[in-house]
Design an enzyme around this catalytic site. Structure first.
Site, PDB file in Angstrom:
ATOM      1  N   HIS A  89      62.508 -28.156 -35.378  1.00  0.00           N
ATOM      2  CA  HIS A  89      63.397 -28.026 -36.529  1.00  0.00           C
ATOM      3  C   HIS A  89      62.698 -28.638 -37.729  1.00  0.00           C
ATOM      4  CE1 HIS A  89      67.262 -27.867 -38.620  1.00  0.00           C
ATOM      5  NE2 HIS A  89      66.957 -29.049 -39.111  1.00  0.00           N
ATOM      6  N   ASP A 119      79.795 -29.234 -37.160  1.00  0.00           N
ATOM      7  CA  ASP A 119      78.737 -29.541 -38.137  1.00  0.00           C
ATOM      8  C   ASP A 119      78.805 -28.561 -39.295  1.00  0.00           C
ATOM      9  OD1 ASP A 119      76.170 -30.669 -39.159  1.00  0.00           O
ATOM     10  OD2 ASP A 119      75.505 -28.645 -38.701  1.00  0.00           O
ATOM     11  N   ARG A 149      80.245 -31.906 -46.981  1.00  0.00           N
ATOM     12  CA  ARG A 149      79.266 -32.878 -47.511  1.00  0.00           C
ATOM     13  C   ARG A 149      78.581 -32.327 -48.752  1.00  0.00           C
ATOM     14  NH1 ARG A 149      75.378 -33.536 -42.820  1.00  0.00           N
ATOM     15  NH2 ARG A 149      74.186 -34.758 -44.298  1.00  0.00           N
ATOM     16  N   SER A 159      73.783 -34.374 -37.696  1.00  0.00           N
ATOM     17  CA  SER A 159      73.915 -32.949 -38.013  1.00  0.00           C
ATOM     18  C   SER A 159      72.780 -32.150 -37.358  1.00  0.00           C
ATOM     19  CB  SER A 159      73.891 -32.781 -39.536  1.00  0.00           C
ATOM     20  OG  SER A 159      73.647 -31.458 -39.905  1.00  0.00           O
ATOM     21  N   LYS A 193      72.965 -29.607 -33.424  1.00  0.00           N
ATOM     22  CA  LYS A 193      72.583 -28.197 -33.248  1.00  0.00           C
ATOM     23  C   LYS A 193      71.460 -28.056 -32.223  1.00  0.00           C
ATOM     24  CE  LYS A 193      72.417 -28.316 -37.690  1.00  0.00           C
ATOM     25  NZ  LYS A 193      72.525 -28.313 -39.128  1.00  0.00           N
TER      26      LYS A 193
HETATM   27  N1  URA Z   1      69.593 -30.301 -42.189  1.00  0.00           N
HETATM   28  C1  URA Z   1      70.681 -30.298 -41.385  1.00  0.00           C
HETATM   29  O1  URA Z   1      70.781 -29.499 -40.457  1.00  0.00           O
HETATM   30  N2  URA Z   1      71.654 -31.195 -41.636  1.00  0.00           N
HETATM   31  C2  URA Z   1      71.607 -32.077 -42.633  1.00  0.00           C
HETATM   32  O2  URA Z   1      72.524 -32.853 -42.777  1.00  0.00           O
HETATM   33  C3  URA Z   1      70.470 -32.053 -43.481  1.00  0.00           C
HETATM   34  C4  URA Z   1      69.468 -31.166 -43.224  1.00  0.00           C
END
Ligand code: URA
Length: 413
Positions: free
Chosen positions: A85, A164, A171, A186, A190
């Site tokens: 990621h 999320d 947010r 967050s 995932k």
């Molecule tokens: N990427 C994400 O998936 N979540 C965040 O809070 C910031 C960057």
């Protein structure tokens, strides 16, 4: 589930006290189910932004978000499953190079990517610039391709961490994105829900990134690794610079072409190095004896790229097709001689967006041919009148503004 009074939990965080896992789960579940109003969740998020969360609280937040939706399970497929990621970069086409290297090394990757929004590009948009490429596969197709080619590159399937999704949207409009425990939970919610055993996170640092300093990036790294430990996953991190665009190309087809050049061994140094660093970390964590650089040099990763794209319906010849170019092209020239002392990568990304490569709103259409190829990088010398970058678009009317914006993103000293 035990019922709590939301204001008690918000007040506890406001007063810098530690929350229990049950309290956090109650807030996340109630919000996901529509029982907790936005204003109470927003107030909680601001309390977290200001007062932080410790490692146990962050793990509890992650767990609550993982359990809010589908949890993918590829355990019946033999071998280590890996995932990567990035916290969001400009010109970041690492997935397109990394996944074929891993596939050639024998590491399985179910790479699910998103669409771009704002200044960062999305890998799905890049892949869709390849004619015919299918980003949605059935579960059966995913399993089959994982067995035969070790990898799929697709859009998100199922309903991964819906909590999320909802919290992130809140947010975004309440100035609570830039909180390390919220970012860490967050991202990890995932990744954990997607079922990988080994996860490497590319933490972008610099002007074009959430993490502006190395100290912040190191703290995020520590948090991500800690969350991974609490879920029994091997997590490692790399720090990718966002003080400049990654490679030279920004824009969907332009980036796929650069990724392909990288797989052919002719890629930009920064992009090649980052892909190899991430690949080697994943290969090592998977306990596989293989050398990422050797795999790239051997042409095996290039072969896998071709096979994966073809298996997913993509027409490889549409990548290099010299007739697929944006109709309007403008060279941006240096107004004076000097050194490129700083590049605002986020602004370069926004300029590519103006040209049609990105979206300002979720529903905007992407122009696969639009974008920018930089001719110079941070630290390069330039002479007055020399080309700094080339702009590509199908919309001639944006060229003048895009040129001004791009020039402003380069600090020539
Ligand atoms: N990427 C994400 O998936 N979540 C965040 O809070 C910031 C960057």
């Amino acid at each position: 589930m035990k019922t709590y009074i939301p204001t008690d939990i918000i007040a506890k965080k406001r007063d810098k006290k530690q929350l229990t896992a049950e309290e956090i789960r109650f807030l996340v579940d109630s919000y996901t189910d529509g029982l907790l109003p936005d204003y109470q969740m927003a107030s909680f998020l601001m309390a977290v932004y200001l007062n932080g969360m410790n490692d146990e609280e962050t793990a509890a937040m992650t767990e609550a978000m993982v359990n809010s939706g589908d949890i993918l399970d590829f355990s019946e497929i033999e071998g280590i499953k890996a995932d990567k990621h990035s916290t969001g970069g400009v010109g970041d086409k690492t997935t397109l190079v990394l996944v074929p290297i891993l596939a050639a090394a024998g590491v399985k990757t179910v790479k699910m990517s998103g669409r771009g929004l704002g200044f960062t590009g999305g890998t799905i948009d890049k892949l869709q610039s390849i004619k015919g490429y299918r980003t949605a596969l059935t579960e059966e197709e995913i399993h089959r391709q994982l067995r035969t080619l070790n990898a799929v590159m697709i859009g998100a399937t199922g309903d991964i961490a819906p909590a999320d999704k909802k919290i992130y949207a809140l947010r975004d409009v309440t100035a609570t994105v830039e909180s390390i425990p919220l970012i860490a939970s967050s991202i990890m919610s995932k990744k954990i829900a997607c079922g990988a055993d080994v996860i490497v996170i590319d933490i972008k640092v610099g002007s074009g990134a959430f993490m502006k300093t190395m100290a912040e990036a190191e703290e995020l790294s520590r948090r991500l690794i800690k969350i991974g430990e609490s879920f029994g996953r091997r997590v490692d991190t790399v720090f990718g610079s966002m003080d400049d665009v990654l490679g030279y190309a920004v824009g969907n087809l332009l980036e796929v072409r650069e990724a392909l050049e990288t797989l052919r061994g002719r890629g930009p140094r920064d992009l090649t190095d980052l892909c190899l660093e991430i690949a080697q970390k994943i290969i090592d964590a998977a306990d596989i004896k293989a050398d990422a650089a050797e795999i790239l040099a051997s042409g095996k990763a290039l072969e896998y790229f071709g096979k994966i794209v073809t298996a997913q319906g993509g027409d490889l010849s549409s990548i290099d097709d010299p007739n697929r170019n944006a109709p309007f092209v403008r060279e941006v020239k240096a107004p004076k001689s000097g050194t490129i002392a700083a590049v605002n990568a986020a602004e370069v990304g926004m300029t590519a967006g103006m040209l049609g490569a990105g979206r300002l709103r979720k529903e905007d259409e992407i122009d696969p041919l639009a974008g920018i190829t930089a001719a110079k990088k941070l630290g390069d010398e330039v002479k007055a009148g020399e080309v700094i970058a080339v702009l590509y678009t199908s919309n001639e009317s944006v060229l003048d503004d895009a040129e001004k914006r791009l020039l402003a993103a380069y600090d020539l000293k």
